[in-house]
Design a protein around this motif. Structure first.
Motif, PDB file in Angstrom:
ATOM      1  N   THR A 249     -34.098  44.355 -24.607  1.00  9.25           N
ATOM      2  CA  THR A 249     -34.342  42.913 -24.412  1.00  9.25           C
ATOM      3  C   THR A 249     -34.905  42.293 -25.679  1.00  9.25           C
ATOM      4  OG1 THR A 249     -35.266  43.738 -22.350  1.00  9.25           O
ATOM      5  CG2 THR A 249     -35.087  41.384 -22.570  1.00  9.25           C
ATOM      6  N   LEU A 250     -35.785  43.032 -26.322  1.00  9.26           N
ATOM      7  CA  LEU A 250     -36.390  42.523 -27.551  1.00  9.26           C
ATOM      8  C   LEU A 250     -35.324  42.324 -28.630  1.00  9.26           C
ATOM      9  CD1 LEU A 250     -39.257  41.784 -28.251  1.00  9.26           C
ATOM     10  CD2 LEU A 250     -39.616  44.083 -29.146  1.00  9.26           C
ATOM     11  N   LYS A 251     -34.401  43.263 -28.687  1.00  4.69           N
ATOM     12  CA  LYS A 251     -33.315  43.160 -29.662  1.00  4.69           C
ATOM     13  C   LYS A 251     -32.491  41.904 -29.386  1.00  4.69           C
ATOM     14  CE  LYS A 251     -29.071  45.648 -31.005  1.00  4.69           C
ATOM     15  NZ  LYS A 251     -28.063  45.010 -30.135  1.00  4.69           N
ATOM     16  N   MET A 252     -32.158  41.706 -28.121  1.00  2.00           N
ATOM     17  CA  MET A 252     -31.373  40.531 -27.746  1.00  2.00           C
ATOM     18  C   MET A 252     -32.143  39.244 -28.088  1.00  2.00           C
ATOM     19  SD  MET A 252     -29.898  39.648 -23.965  1.00  2.00           S
ATOM     20  CE  MET A 252     -28.990  41.086 -23.556  1.00  2.00           C
ATOM     21  N   THR A 253     -33.441  39.256 -27.842  1.00  2.00           N
ATOM     22  CA  THR A 253     -34.260  38.079 -28.136  1.00  2.00           C
ATOM     23  C   THR A 253     -34.209  37.756 -29.630  1.00  2.00           C
ATOM     24  OG1 THR A 253     -35.726  38.765 -26.359  1.00  2.00           O
ATOM     25  CG2 THR A 253     -36.574  37.091 -27.846  1.00  2.00           C
ATOM     26  N   ARG A 254     -34.345  38.780 -30.455  1.00  2.00           N
ATOM     27  CA  ARG A 254     -34.327  38.543 -31.910  1.00  2.00           C
ATOM     28  C   ARG A 254     -32.973  38.022 -32.365  1.00  2.00           C
ATOM     29  NH1 ARG A 254     -37.737  43.750 -32.649  1.00  2.00           N
ATOM     30  NH2 ARG A 254     -39.828  42.854 -32.404  1.00  2.00           N
ATOM     31  N   GLU A 255     -31.922  38.543 -31.755  1.00  2.00           N
ATOM     32  CA  GLU A 255     -30.578  38.067 -32.125  1.00  2.00           C
ATOM     33  C   GLU A 255     -30.397  36.593 -31.754  1.00  2.00           C
ATOM     34  OE1 GLU A 255     -28.473  42.427 -31.416  1.00  2.00           O
ATOM     35  OE2 GLU A 255     -28.138  40.799 -29.998  1.00  2.00           O
ATOM     36  N   ILE A 256     -30.943  36.225 -30.620  1.00  2.00           N
ATOM     37  CA  ILE A 256     -30.792  34.826 -30.198  1.00  2.00           C
ATOM     38  C   ILE A 256     -31.655  33.921 -31.073  1.00  2.00           C
ATOM     39  CG2 ILE A 256     -31.192  33.245 -28.259  1.00  2.00           C
ATOM     40  CD1 ILE A 256     -30.246  35.689 -26.492  1.00  2.00           C
ATOM     41  N   GLU A 257     -32.805  34.413 -31.478  1.00  2.00           N
ATOM     42  CA  GLU A 257     -33.628  33.645 -32.421  1.00  2.00           C
ATOM     43  C   GLU A 257     -32.909  33.481 -33.763  1.00  2.00           C
ATOM     44  OE1 GLU A 257     -37.944  34.669 -30.364  1.00  2.00           O
ATOM     45  OE2 GLU A 257     -37.279  35.875 -32.061  1.00  2.00           O
ATOM     46  N   ALA A 258     -32.219  34.539 -34.175  1.00  2.00           N
ATOM     47  CA  ALA A 258     -31.447  34.442 -35.425  1.00  2.00           C
ATOM     48  C   ALA A 258     -30.305  33.436 -35.277  1.00  2.00           C
ATOM     49  CB  ALA A 258     -30.894  35.818 -35.811  1.00  2.00           C
ATOM     50  N   ALA A 259     -29.686  33.409 -34.082  1.00  3.47           N
ATOM     51  CA  ALA A 259     -28.620  32.431 -33.835  1.00  3.47           C
ATOM     52  C   ALA A 259     -29.185  31.021 -33.916  1.00  3.47           C
ATOM     53  CB  ALA A 259     -27.985  32.672 -32.460  1.00  3.47           C
ATOM     54  N   MET A 260     -30.400  30.845 -33.409  1.00  2.73           N
ATOM     55  CA  MET A 260     -31.003  29.514 -33.465  1.00  2.73           C
ATOM     56  C   MET A 260     -31.305  29.131 -34.913  1.00  2.73           C
ATOM     57  SD  MET A 260     -33.685  27.603 -31.130  1.00  2.73           S
ATOM     58  CE  MET A 260     -33.470  25.829 -31.139  1.00  2.73           C
ATOM     59  N   GLU A 261     -31.720  30.108 -35.696  1.00  6.52           N
ATOM     60  CA  GLU A 261     -32.010  29.834 -37.102  1.00  6.52           C
ATOM     61  C   GLU A 261     -30.748  29.331 -37.820  1.00  6.52           C
ATOM     62  OE1 GLU A 261     -34.409  32.640 -39.097  1.00  6.52           O
ATOM     63  OE2 GLU A 261     -34.035  31.739 -41.047  1.00  6.52           O
ATOM     64  N   ASP A 262     -29.643  30.027 -37.604  1.00 11.66           N
ATOM     65  CA  ASP A 262     -28.373  29.596 -38.210  1.00 11.66           C
ATOM     66  C   ASP A 262     -27.999  28.204 -37.750  1.00 11.66           C
ATOM     67  OD1 ASP A 262     -28.111  31.954 -39.483  1.00 11.66           O
ATOM     68  OD2 ASP A 262     -26.599  32.806 -38.120  1.00 11.66           O
ATOM     69  N   ASP A 263     -28.154  28.007 -36.442  1.00 11.21           N
ATOM     70  CA  ASP A 263     -27.793  26.733 -35.833  1.00 11.21           C
ATOM     71  C   ASP A 263     -28.619  25.594 -36.459  1.00 11.21           C
ATOM     72  OD1 ASP A 263     -26.747  25.056 -33.533  1.00 11.21           O
ATOM     73  OD2 ASP A 263     -28.879  24.987 -33.087  1.00 11.21           O
ATOM     74  N   LEU A 264     -29.926  25.856 -36.600  1.00 13.10           N
ATOM     75  CA  LEU A 264     -30.817  24.837 -37.171  1.00 13.10           C
ATOM     76  C   LEU A 264     -30.407  24.499 -38.601  1.00 13.10           C
ATOM     77  CD1 LEU A 264     -34.443  25.889 -36.135  1.00 13.10           C
ATOM     78  CD2 LEU A 264     -33.390  23.652 -35.798  1.00 13.10           C
ATOM     79  N   LYS A 265     -30.150  25.552 -39.376  1.00 13.14           N
ATOM     80  CA  LYS A 265     -29.818  25.339 -40.785  1.00 13.14           C
ATOM     81  C   LYS A 265     -28.549  24.512 -40.938  1.00 13.14           C
ATOM     82  CE  LYS A 265     -32.085  29.394 -42.761  1.00 13.14           C
ATOM     83  NZ  LYS A 265     -31.907  30.855 -42.918  1.00 13.14           N
ATOM     84  N   ASN A 266     -27.639  24.646 -39.987  1.00 15.29           N
ATOM     85  CA  ASN A 266     -26.355  23.955 -40.109  1.00 15.29           C
ATOM     86  C   ASN A 266     -26.248  22.655 -39.318  1.00 15.29           C
ATOM     87  OD1 ASN A 266     -25.187  25.924 -41.814  1.00 15.29           O
ATOM     88  ND2 ASN A 266     -25.036  27.286 -40.045  1.00 15.29           N
ATOM     89  N   LEU A 267     -27.351  22.250 -38.675  1.00 15.66           N
ATOM     90  CA  LEU A 267     -27.274  21.016 -37.883  1.00 15.66           C
ATOM     91  C   LEU A 267     -26.924  19.837 -38.768  1.00 15.66           C
ATOM     92  CD1 LEU A 267     -30.247  20.549 -35.407  1.00 15.66           C
ATOM     93  CD2 LEU A 267     -27.863  21.054 -34.879  1.00 15.66           C
ATOM     94  N   PRO A 268     -25.861  19.114 -38.431  1.00 14.88           N
ATOM     95  CA  PRO A 268     -25.461  18.014 -39.317  1.00 14.88           C
ATOM     96  C   PRO A 268     -26.399  16.807 -39.229  1.00 14.88           C
ATOM     97  CG  PRO A 268     -23.993  18.153 -37.407  1.00 14.88           C
ATOM     98  CD  PRO A 268     -24.920  19.315 -37.317  1.00 14.88           C
ATOM     99  N   TRP A 269     -27.130  16.662 -38.144  1.00 18.50           N
ATOM    100  CA  TRP A 269     -27.864  15.404 -37.963  1.00 18.50           C
ATOM    101  C   TRP A 269     -29.328  15.467 -38.388  1.00 18.50           C
ATOM    102  CZ3 TRP A 269     -31.856  15.898 -34.438  1.00 18.50           C
ATOM    103  CH2 TRP A 269     -31.755  16.933 -33.486  1.00 18.50           C
ATOM    104  N   MET A 270     -29.818  16.630 -38.795  1.00 20.81           N
ATOM    105  CA  MET A 270     -31.249  16.736 -39.068  1.00 20.81           C
ATOM    106  C   MET A 270     -31.520  16.845 -40.565  1.00 20.81           C
ATOM    107  SD  MET A 270     -33.887  19.556 -37.536  1.00 20.81           S
ATOM    108  CE  MET A 270     -34.343  18.953 -35.932  1.00 20.81           C
ATOM    109  N   SER A 271     -32.581  16.145 -41.018  1.00 17.68           N
ATOM    110  CA  SER A 271     -32.909  16.142 -42.444  1.00 17.68           C
ATOM    111  C   SER A 271     -33.546  17.467 -42.858  1.00 17.68           C
ATOM    112  CB  SER A 271     -33.892  15.009 -42.745  1.00 17.68           C
ATOM    113  OG  SER A 271     -35.139  15.313 -42.144  1.00 17.68           O
ATOM    114  N   PRO A 272     -33.472  17.794 -44.159  1.00 19.29           N
ATOM    115  CA  PRO A 272     -34.065  19.058 -44.624  1.00 19.29           C
ATOM    116  C   PRO A 272     -35.568  19.155 -44.317  1.00 19.29           C
ATOM    117  CG  PRO A 272     -32.712  18.065 -46.347  1.00 19.29           C
ATOM    118  CD  PRO A 272     -32.761  17.078 -45.228  1.00 19.29           C
TER     119      PRO A 272
END
Ligand SMILES: [Zn+2]
Length: 735
Positions: free
Chosen positions: A438-461
């Motif tokens: 479960t911990l592994k899955m949690t970290r992977e989903i957190e990493a997915a969120m990190e990627d998602d955040l970095k690529n969000l088109p509408w949010m400023s740096p």
């Protein structure tokens, strides 16, 4: 309670009985019953542990095809020693005649709804409720063993076993009748002036005998300084589950109010008042409670923490309630020297003051007698329990028969000694392999969120930077606490139910109040380990997955990744997204209420939230009642973001694998079926009406259909075409 205000669970909130309504923990789903198991502990209020839940662990919400069995006895159950297995992707739960692109919920859950009618002692039934029910039977097995005093027992087993024994000893409880109320009733009778009300309430709240009479008082994390716990004075004092019940004018609300007045009247008759006096007394109660309700914030208003932030020193607190003797109150609850308070609803306290002026001492005594009896009713003899059940479960939620005693007693032990019971539960059910996966899955989903955040088109740096910091500070709590609670100072006596309950209440009151003026304990859990639920807490910025929720059919070690990432992964993503929903985004990574958004980014965010609110406002809960999407938007956004994050993480985790179709379903289809099958449920219409008013979660049908109709990934997986119901013309996306 440390973080009661902003802890958010996936489940629907329990029906609060005496607990004032808080913008809550954010859980997966909420658990039915009168008391939130989960909230208790955050529970600021001194009182909460008093209530013996009478309703199911999790009410569910179905759609149109409600299956109810409204008569008959619940099936006879026995203690069990191993948990039964159900797979996380169950073909028999599906309705293969339905079209996934027309009604995906019916397609994945149609079979489940047909095969799982609501038991007569439940207000609703769901995949979660069924697992919680099996869990209760398993805990029953543990408690039956622990209650056998003839075998050697350690200190924890003695406490949980003897509390269970005391609770199950119905003849002894029956014999006592209303006797446990007598000390409190004498105290009320002895009041000679309104100036003594404060001293009584202090003592009363400390001893937890009266529920949240008049208001609620306890401890919570400071909104502005996330490292500290301070005193919180809150609104409270109501007997109905929400302030709206007192103010709404539609016929259904009027009927509930009329039934409530009859219930209060009957409770006074059980206290041996004459029927004529009891009728007058019930009117007095409703009139005081209505005045309090009118000055209480709505649930939607309480979702904004800024509305609840009003720091005061002792002089300021006294100034808004000059007729209430705070010194006497604080001495009564053992906080003579506390100087700093957050008064969540100052208008409410001004109203308390004017009611102290306007109502007679006799009327106040009447109000206090009702709240005393109300809080104790579940622990008294059958006549009190039945009257309590008749209004709160039967009339309010449509439940036909009371839950069996064993079940109420299992829950009571879990609420009062949850980390002692939890130790035994964890030792028998939760291996290190499940924790690691479960911990592994949690970290992977957190990493997915990190990627998602970095690529969000509408949010400023700038805002992205802050969001990433918050994401990196999230703490993952899986299974059970690192340090178990010490119950050694709590005396549980076999055969003494009322005394053990009272001492448990005082133990919890003291534990909560002792936090005031101290640093926040970030290792503390807001749910007990056996709980079938999960939550995110904005103020401690952590996600919490008790061992109880990491079992099949939710997390299923026998299944492949697709349904597990869909189901448990979706839940992890859901909790994670709460840190960034319309309420969670107001807190920073340390848990301080601080605006870290640029104005433009906040406006962009609000625009996206508006899309989700508009979408969900279009869905009907029951009759002509629509979802109150201003109340549910935090959960709806978490469902939407969470599913997408789990999907992205699953794709990444399995990119090197060659995945095959199983049972005729592609891996993507299995991800979405697994995702949706957590939500299968049936619910009684009465309960749906109540939830429409009190529940921050949308009904299961829309937690599935609302999400997939916004996801092109789903639409591709099932080949859905533009114009079909599961393909919205305007897709909403926040994260
Ligand atoms: Zn949630």
């Amino acid at each position: 309670m440390t973080h009661a205000e902003f802890l958010h669970m996936f489940l629907k909130p329990f029906l609060p009985k005496v607990v004032p309504v808080l913008p809550g923990l954010r859980a997966l789903r909420s658990v039915g019953g009168f008391m939130t198991r989960s909230r208790l502990r955050f529970g600021l209020l001194l009182i909460v542990i008093l209530v013996l839940a009478q309703a199911p662990p999790q009410p569910t919400r179905g759609g149109e095809s409600l299956q109810t069995s409204s008569a008959g006895e619940p099936a006879e159950k026995h203690p069990i020693h191993t948990m039964p297995y159900s797979p996380s992707l169950d073909l028999t739960s599906m309705d293969h005649t339905a079209d996934p692109c027309v009604d995906f919920y019916q397609y994945v859950c149609g079979g489940w709804m047909k095969n799982n009618p609501i038991p007569p002692d439940q207000a609703g039934w769901s995949v979660y409720a069924k697992l919680a029910d099996e869990n209760d039977q398993f805990l029953w097995g543990i408690l039956e063993e622990a209650s056998d005093a003839s075998r050697p027992r350690n200190a924890s087993e003695q406490k949980i076993g003897d509390l269970f024994q005391a609770c199950m000893d119905e003849p002894a409880i029956e014999k006592l009748g209303a006797a446990p109320l007598e000390p409190g009733l004498h105290e009320i009778a002895a009041l000679t002036s309104k100036s003594e009300l404060a001293g009584y309430l202090g003592h009363e709240h400390m001893n937890a005998r009266g529920g949240s009479a008049v208001f609620g008082f306890g401890s919570a994390q400071d909104f502005e300084d996330a490292s500290q716990v301070i005193a919180f004075a809150r609104a409270g004092g109501l007997g109905l589950p929400d302030r709206d019940y007192y103010t709404k004018t539609d016929p259904r609300s009027q009927t509930i109010r009329d039934q409530y007045i009859v219930h209060v009247q009957r409770m006074f008759v059980l206290l041996r008042d004459s029927p004529a006096n009891a009728a007058t007394e019930a009117q007095t109660v409703i009139s005081i409670e209505t005045a309090l309700a009118q000055k209480s914030l709505t649930r939607v208003e309480k979702r904004n923490p800024h509305n609840l932030l009003h720091k005061m020193d002792r002089a300021q607190l006294k100034a808004i309630t000059p007729d209430f003797d705070w010194d006497a109150y604080l001495t009564g609850i053992g906080l003579g020297s506390v100087q700093k308070f957050n008064v969540t609803e100052p208008e409410f306290y001004r109203e308390v003051n004017s009611l102290i002026q306007s109502e007679s001492l006799d009327d106040w005594k009447t109000y206090l007698r009702w709240h005393l009896a109300h809080a104790w009713a579940p622990y008294l003899s059958t006549s009190f329990q039945e009257e309590n059940f008749d209004f709160y479960s039967h009339k309010l939620r449509g439940v036909a028969v009371m839950e069996p005693r064993w079940k109420r007693c299992v829950r009571l032990v879990d609420r009062n000694l949850g980390e002692a019971l939890g130790q035994v539960f964890v030792a028998r059910t939760f291996g290190p392999d499940i924790k690691a996966r479960t911990l592994k899955m949690t970290r992977e989903i957190e990493a997915a969120m990190e990627d998602d955040l970095k690529n969000l088109p509408w949010m400023s740096p700038e805002t992205k930077q802050q969001a990433l910091e918050k994401l990196h500070s999230i703490v993952n709590k899986i299974g059970y606490p690192d340090k178990w609670r010490d119950y050694s100072s709590l005396e549980i006596v076999r055969g003494d139910f009322a005394g053990s309950i009272r001492r448990s209440a005082v133990f919890e009151s003291k534990r909560q109040l002792a936090k005031i003026g101290k640093p926040v304990d970030r290792g503390e859990w807001g749910m007990t380990p056996p709980t079938v639920n999960a939550y995110y807490d904005s103020q401690t910025n952590d996600i919490n997955f008790p061992a109880g929720v990491l079992q099949p059919p939710l997390f299923d070690p026998k299944e492949d990744d697709a349904p597990n990432y869909g189901n448990t992964g979706g839940t992890i993503g859901h909790e994670l997204t709460h840190g960034f929903d319309d309420e969670g985004r107001l807190f920073d990574g340390k848990g301080n209420l601080r605006d870290w958004w640029t104005k433009e980014d906040a406006a962009q965010f609000d625009e996206r939230i508006a899309c989700v609110r508009e979408q969900y406002a279009g869905y009907v809960v029951v009759d002509d009642i629509h979802i109150n999407s201003k109340l549910t938007s935090g959960e709806d956004v978490a469902d939407l973001g969470g599913t997408l994050l789990a999907y992205i993480a699953w794709k990444k985790a399995t990119e090197a694998q060659k995945m095959m179709s199983i049972d005729g379903f592609t891996p993507d289809q299995r991800f979405f079926i697994g995702y949706a099958q957590w939500a299968c449920e049936n619910e009684r219409p009465e309960n749906l009406r109540m939830h429409a008013m009190t529940d921050p979660h949308s009904p299961g049908r829309y937690r599935v259909n609302g999400i997939v109709s916004d996801l092109p990934q789903f639409q591709r997986a099932f080949g859905c075409k533009a114009g079909q119901p599961m393909v919205r013309a305007k897709l909403c996306r926040v994260w």
